[in-house]
Design an enzyme around this catalytic site. Structure first.
Site, short mmCIF file in Angstrom:
data_model
loop_
_atom_site.label_atom_id
_atom_site.label_comp_id
_atom_site.label_asym_id
_atom_site.label_seq_id
_atom_site.Cartn_x
_atom_site.Cartn_y
_atom_site.Cartn_z
N HIS A 103 0.83 -1.21 0.00
CA HIS A 103 0.00 0.00 0.00
C HIS A 103 0.87 1.27 0.00
O HIS A 103 0.73 2.13 -0.86
CB HIS A 103 -0.92 -0.01 1.23
CG HIS A 103 -1.81 1.19 1.36
ND1 HIS A 103 -3.13 1.17 1.00
CD2 HIS A 103 -1.55 2.47 1.76
CE1 HIS A 103 -3.66 2.37 1.19
NE2 HIS A 103 -2.72 3.18 1.65
N GLU A 104 1.77 1.35 0.96
CA GLU A 104 2.58 2.57 1.08
C GLU A 104 3.50 2.74 -0.12
O GLU A 104 3.77 3.86 -0.55
CB GLU A 104 3.38 2.57 2.39
CG GLU A 104 2.52 2.59 3.66
CD GLU A 104 1.47 3.69 3.68
OE1 GLU A 104 1.69 4.76 3.08
OE2 GLU A 104 0.40 3.47 4.29
N HIS A 146 1.67 4.58 -2.85
CA HIS A 146 1.77 6.04 -2.71
C HIS A 146 3.14 6.51 -3.19
O HIS A 146 3.27 7.53 -3.86
CB HIS A 146 1.63 6.44 -1.24
CG HIS A 146 0.24 6.35 -0.69
ND1 HIS A 146 -0.83 6.98 -1.26
CD2 HIS A 146 -0.25 5.72 0.42
CE1 HIS A 146 -1.93 6.75 -0.53
NE2 HIS A 146 -1.59 5.98 0.48
N HIS A 181 3.40 6.81 -6.88
CA HIS A 181 2.66 7.99 -7.33
C HIS A 181 3.53 9.26 -7.19
O HIS A 181 3.50 10.14 -8.04
CB HIS A 181 1.38 8.11 -6.48
CG HIS A 181 0.30 8.95 -7.08
ND1 HIS A 181 -0.78 9.37 -6.36
CD2 HIS A 181 0.11 9.43 -8.33
CE1 HIS A 181 -1.59 10.09 -7.14
NE2 HIS A 181 -1.06 10.14 -8.33
ZN LIG Z 1 -2.90 5.22 1.97
#
Ligand SMILES: [Zn+2]
Length: 681
Positions: free
Chosen positions: A483-484, A487, A490
């Site tokens: 998940h991290e 980010h 991105h």
């Molecule tokens: Zn998040």
């Protein structure tokens, strides 16, 4: 702004070339020089940074030349660099390696920083220039990204109140002040209520089902509160984790009821007067800013754009969620009946019986899977591996860059053609001076205008292994790592011209999409097989165990989805109150809101009740809790797209990178996402 200039005069002597923030970092990629930075450097650099930015902004506002895109909008993008490089290092420290000195600085600087921001946002001369350029925008031949920057800059100033009359600005400022006071009071009362509503008993038998360690912890909690017996503290959510284990129904019910009514006791911790006034004043504020409701104002710059579209999205989810929950409820009720329970499942029974259903169905032992999830292997052979397969990235650890804490590791990341992409810092282990949770942020935000390449970091809170032992993590922790890093991608892939449109600077209902989608690779079979290997033998996880793990991870999802949906609906109902509405009665408002929305389920209450819904009254998620579900919708569509188009391939990865992950906020998000999802480009 005058205030900021004055502040600096008093501190000017302290700030000079001896301060590591004085000039841009000379390290590779302008990485922060943590070897030179001490706590004493932050405050003078922040004060000087605010003064410098104030002076830069005044120079733009007072420019005698007629306003142009270059001399106003682009000029604004270049302001505040000293402040921004100071704050990016400072917030990493206060988040992950804090101490009383920096906490004190943080407390003192918060109101100054907020006043500094207001002074810029409400500067009438500056807004006049921005509005003049915006009004003539059709006459400029701006490229699409520049046109987007102009639009968002103009709308951002309007959103903050730049267009409001001087008389109304005073009312707006007063409402803002009242809102922040009430919001603060809400957080303080909730903190006290959570503490006061803890479950207390002197009867050890009432705690049957808890482990010896948990009972010892409950006894320690009681001692620390100087009371006899056992104390089970409350979490923020309606459901409490102990309910999954507590075998005595009366105990479960008592804990649930303390949780449910914690802020409605008519005592000093009651929050009803605060939230009803907050809802009312937010509606007034929206009217002042030219909107029908607070949600309309809040969503104006979000992907959903209007409360109508967010509400339609939420309403459309209701039938499916109700059906999912009904299936789970049936399984639970059958189990209760088979055990001759003689009662209908209540909200305090759900976790206890669903845990039994889960065990019976999947027979999964957490301890059995952990040896297959060694942290470094999950990172290198899972998270990094997926990024290599999708985007052709390669990773090289660097030992020559200074870090803020001994645990921190640094990687340089390269593109498939060998060119440099980004620096990536990891800080994985729990520490006493690190706040909870996991997050991504940046030391340097990518921007072509400022010739900056991304320096990104991920922070987690994994248990620190004993000296010489491997770090074995849970499957939830594995998912968090993916998940991290979603980010992080991105932020790293960003190719924006302007810093304010770069990377993760996107609306709240889009920002969780790249991260939630990246979790998908954790269970993808090729990726999973590549990292889920026994830390001692290197043997892959047995297929049967892997199947159980993946199936169990999806179990009881219906409950979680329904409680979140109910909370999101509550949030929207409170924030679509019409301006001029009287103070509401929170209990009947909540009841009727859930009933109207068809999501009033006796055994599945909202994840947060109105009176302890900190996201919307004390945090930044007012009229925004739906964003979690909205991102999930984008994630589901993306998973479907990948499954239909060949999954884990370079072509698919490069396409996602080109059309979404590199684009930050340089285009309206919905058409950007739709084009990626639909076109065959
Ligand atoms: Zn998040």
């Amino acid at each position: 702004m005058a205030a900021a200039v004055e502040i600096v005069a008093a501190n000017a002597e302290e700030f000079g070339p001896g301060n590591p923030f004085y000039g841009s970092s000379t390290l590779p990629f302008q990485a922060p020089p943590f070897d030179l930075i001490t706590d004493a450097h932050y405050e003078p650099a922040m004060l000087a940074g605010m003064a410098a930015e104030a002076a830069e902004v005044i120079a733009i506002a007072d420019n005698p030349a007629p306003p142009t895109f270059e001399n106003t909008i682009v000029a604004l993008e270049k302001t505040g660099q000293l402040l921004s490089r100071t704050l990016s290092a400072f917030s990493a420290i206060t988040g992950a390696f804090t101490n009383p000195t920096v906490e004190k600085i943080q407390q003192e600087m918060a109101p100054k920083l907020s006043a500094h921001g207001d002074a810029i946002a409400l500067n009438p001369k500056l807004f006049q220039r921005i509005a003049a350029i915006y009004d003539q925008r059709k006459t400029f031949a701006l490229d699409p990204e520049s046109a987007r920057l102009l639009e968002l800059t103009y709308k951002g100033f309007v959103h903050a109140g730049a267009k409001v009359t001087e008389a109304d600005k005073a009312t707006l400022t007063a409402l803002n002040a009242e809102e922040s006071t009430l919001s603060n009071a809400f957080n303080q009362r909730l903190l006290a209520a959570n503490k006061a509503a803890a479950f207390t008993t002197t009867d050890k038998d009432a705690l049957a089902g808890l482990s010896d360690e948990q009972i010892a912890a409950a006894s320690a909690s009681a001692k620390s509160r100087e009371t006899d017996g056992y104390v089970i503290p409350l979490l923020n959510t309606t459901q409490q984790p102990a309910l999954a284990q507590l075998a005595v129904r009366a105990t479960r019910q008592a804990i649930f009821e303390r949780s449910w009514s914690r802020t409605e006791q008519g005592d000093d911790n009651d929050t009803r007067d605060l939230i009803t006034r907050l809802a009312q004043l937010r509606a007034e504020k929206a009217k002042l800013l030219g909107f029908d409701t607070y949600a309309a104002w809040k969503l104006d710059d979000q992907m959903a754009k209007t409360p109508e579209s967010a509400l339609k999205f939420l309403d459309d989810l209701v039938p499916q969620r109700i059906a999912e929950v009904a299936r789970e409820q049936q399984d639970i009720q059958e189990l209760i009946d088979a055990q001759q329970g003689g009662f209908q499942v209540g909200p305090w029974d759900w976790e206890f019986y669903s845990e039994q259903v889960r065990k019976a169905r999947y027979d999964l032992d957490e301890a059995e899977v952990r040896p297959y999830f060694e942290l470094d292997s999950v990172l290198q052979n899972g998270v990094f591996y997926a990024a290599t397969r999708l985007f052709g990235l390669s990773f090289q650890q660097r030992h020559d860059l200074p870090v803020y804490a001994p645990d921190v590791q640094v990687y340089e990341i390269f593109n498939a053609d060998g060119s440099h992409l980004a620096l990536f810092y990891t800080d994985f282990f729990k520490r006493d001076n690190k706040r909870g949770g996991a997050w991504m942020s940046s030391f340097v935000r990518q921007s072509k205008l400022l010739a900056k390449e991304p320096v990104i970091y991920n922070v987690c809170n994994y248990p620190r292994p004993a000296e010489g032992q491997p770090s074995l993590i849970s499957f939830t922790d594995v998912t968090t790592l993916f998940h991290e890093f979603g980010h992080a991608l991105h932020g790293m892939f960003s190719e924006a011209q302007y810093p304010s449109l770069s990377g993760t600077s996107v609306p709240r209902d889009f920002v969780e999409f790249p991260s939630q989608f990246n979790e998908f690779w954790a269970t993808e079979s090729e990726v999973f097989a590549n990292y889920a290997k026994h830390y001692e033998t290197g043997a892959p996880m047995p297929a049967e165990l892997a199947a159980k793990l993946k199936a169990a991870a999806k179990f009881n999802e219906g409950y979680g989805r329904a409680e979140v949906l109910a909370a999101a609906q509550l949030d929207m109902q409170w924030h679509t109150l019409a301006p001029g509405s009287p103070l509401q009665d929170s209990e009947s408002f909540e009841k009727s809101a859930l009933a109207t929305k068809g999501i009033a389920i006796a055994a599945v209450p909202p994840r947060y009740r109105s009176t302890y819904f900190a996201h919307i009254w004390g945090g930044g998620y007012s009229a925004g809790y739906y964003a979690y579900l909205w991102s999930e919708m984008l994630e589901d569509a993306a998973i479907e797209w990948f499954n239909a188009n060949g999954g884990l391939t370079r072509d698919n990865g490069d396409r996602l990178r080109k059309m979404i992950l590199s684009r930050g906020n340089t285009e309206d998000l919905q058409p950007m996402f739709d084009r990626w999802l639909k076109s065959s480009e």
